[in-house]
Design a protein around this motif. Sequence first.
Motif, mmCIF file in Angstrom:
data_model
loop_
_atom_site.group_PDB
_atom_site.id
_atom_site.type_symbol
_atom_site.label_atom_id
_atom_site.label_comp_id
_atom_site.label_asym_id
_atom_site.label_seq_id
_atom_site.Cartn_x
_atom_site.Cartn_y
_atom_site.Cartn_z
ATOM 1 N N ALA A 22 0.827 -1.207 0.000
ATOM 2 C CA ALA A 22 0.000 0.000 0.000
ATOM 3 C C ALA A 22 0.865 1.263 0.000
ATOM 4 O O ALA A 22 0.564 2.235 -0.710
ATOM 5 C CB ALA A 22 -0.925 0.005 1.214
ATOM 6 N N ARG A 30 -5.706 3.873 5.267
ATOM 7 C CA ARG A 30 -6.609 2.731 5.212
ATOM 8 C C ARG A 30 -7.972 3.135 5.770
ATOM 9 O O ARG A 30 -8.073 3.802 6.793
ATOM 10 C CB ARG A 30 -6.036 1.566 6.023
ATOM 11 C CG ARG A 30 -6.926 0.330 6.028
ATOM 12 C CD ARG A 30 -6.419 -0.754 6.955
ATOM 13 N NE ARG A 30 -5.292 -1.491 6.382
ATOM 14 C CZ ARG A 30 -4.063 -1.457 6.847
ATOM 15 N NH1 ARG A 30 -3.778 -0.686 7.902
ATOM 16 N NH2 ARG A 30 -3.095 -2.158 6.286
ATOM 17 N N ASP A 99 -8.151 -4.833 1.772
ATOM 18 C CA ASP A 99 -7.983 -3.578 2.503
ATOM 19 C C ASP A 99 -8.290 -2.410 1.578
ATOM 20 O O ASP A 99 -7.729 -2.326 0.471
ATOM 21 C CB ASP A 99 -6.552 -3.451 3.039
ATOM 22 C CG ASP A 99 -6.262 -4.435 4.163
ATOM 23 O OD1 ASP A 99 -6.389 -4.032 5.330
ATOM 24 O OD2 ASP A 99 -5.913 -5.591 3.874
ATOM 25 N N TYR A 101 -8.365 1.706 0.828
ATOM 26 C CA TYR A 101 -7.613 2.917 1.162
ATOM 27 C C TYR A 101 -8.224 4.125 0.462
ATOM 28 O O TYR A 101 -9.170 4.009 -0.317
ATOM 29 C CB TYR A 101 -6.145 2.762 0.740
ATOM 30 C CG TYR A 101 -5.415 1.637 1.427
ATOM 31 C CD1 TYR A 101 -4.615 1.883 2.545
ATOM 32 C CD2 TYR A 101 -5.505 0.329 0.957
ATOM 33 C CE1 TYR A 101 -3.943 0.848 3.172
ATOM 34 C CE2 TYR A 101 -4.834 -0.706 1.586
ATOM 35 C CZ TYR A 101 -4.055 -0.442 2.699
ATOM 36 O OH TYR A 101 -3.383 -1.468 3.323
ATOM 37 N N GLU A 102 -7.658 5.262 0.744
ATOM 38 C CA GLU A 102 -8.145 6.507 0.170
ATOM 39 C C GLU A 102 -8.086 6.506 -1.355
ATOM 40 O O GLU A 102 -9.002 6.985 -2.027
ATOM 41 C CB GLU A 102 -7.318 7.672 0.721
ATOM 42 C CG GLU A 102 -7.746 9.044 0.250
ATOM 43 C CD GLU A 102 -6.866 10.140 0.817
ATOM 44 O OE1 GLU A 102 -7.142 11.320 0.503
ATOM 45 O OE2 GLU A 102 -5.903 9.829 1.550
#
Length: 278
Positions: A22, A30, A99, A101-102
Amino acid sequence: MTGEQSRSHAQDRLRASVDEAADHARLGARSATYRGVRSDGFRGCAVTAVVVLGGLGLILALTVEPVVALLPGGLLVAVLISLWVDQRNSKKNQDVRLDLYEHGLTAVVKGRVHTVRYDSTAVLQRSVRHTGATGYTEHWYTLTDTDEGTVVLRGRSDGVVKKGQLAKPQEWGRAIQQGVTQEQLPQALAAIDSGETLSFGKLWVSREAVGSARDSAKWTQVEEVRVIDGYVKVRTAGKWRSLGATAVTAPVVSEMPNFFVFLALVDHLRRPWNGPAA
């Protein structure tokens, strides 16, 4: 080292690999984590059923004809098999992980960590509704990752434990749609404003019209765009049309990359003539 400690170390290594991927892809903060579907209440219900059916079978075998005990015995075998499959799939799903994230997501599928950026990915989505007493919907999302490969995310609305499937597909599916649209819609609008024509599978979109290789409709004519039985339809002059001459050439949602970006773009382009989409 015990089995539990070994498992804990493996999870720590997986978490570290996800965090590293990431960071490398610059995905930002996240926002959520989803795990592979695992057994929850089913195990307890199944164990209770095993005890009840086993006891009932024993009582019947001792008090009436032994053949009568075959019915609960058969049900007992079915429950045991279901319990075994449930636990087997739960174990395999321990390392399945998503996961959000932005600016994208990471997905651990079949032991590999994939990274996806919302501003560059192409997403194909498909949903299949199964009717009946235990009706449920299956969801598939196929995304291109930062290595130009693909990763498939799957889930079921009923939460039944199946190998490789993620929990809560309605939640993460909606989040992916919103994330990709937020990142790619401004790019698409800028391209349209500069005179480009954008392709979404069998359909194309320009500043003046929407169409396919066989048919098109000007935005001044388009009253509404809707998905009907899995096909993209446009309504002009009060009638629905598919912009494809046959079922083979008609645009299908599951074959359109970034369909949700397409819908947002259509809403923006037709609004000056017909108002917001219904």
